[in-house]
Scaffold this motif. Sequence first.
Motif: not given
Length: 183
Positions: A46-66, A128-136
């Motif tokens: 009744p208030l939000y645009p969906g009953v399901g909600f995904i927080t930012i950290p639960e979207l992917s294991w990989r780092r992303f900007e948005a 310093v963060f260094v990417q050493v493999a895909d998603g790592i």
Amino acid sequence: MDWRAESPELWAFLGSLRCGEVLSGTVTAIELFGVFVALDDGPAHPLYPGVGFITIPELSWRRFEAASDIVQVGQRVSGEFLQFDTWNAEARLSLRALQPDPFHAFAERITVGRELRGHVTQLVPFGVFVQVADGIEGLIRRRDLTQPTDEVVQIGDRVTVVVTHVDREKRQLFLSRQTTSQL
């Protein structure tokens, strides 16, 4: 708001869900704090645009900007049900729970002392963060650098690093700029 009184159908639906259940729906809105999903089964919120909600950290294991790097409005998604958020009357979902964790596979085949090549992804006050493999990504701690961070490397630089510690439980990888011959 008393969701039980305001929307008993929604409350009953959310109360019937079980942890680990896979729910599907359509992304209806992307916000800075997460993603709303209109679920295939169940009532509208009744208030939000969906009953399901995904927080930012639960979207992917990989780092992303948005969040829009991972999902788009109108996209069909499936996520694992994590919990019934009784405050907002939402089904908290996880997309990453349905994906293999790249860190665990990486950690199984990596050993302390191993040299790796990677590229610098982020300069932070503590190192310093260094990417050493895909998603790592791993961290070279500031104390392990011989000069101030911005004098040593820049974002995008290719570097050789050595694995100094792998914490499987916390999903952390620590690195050093020293090669094995310098250790």
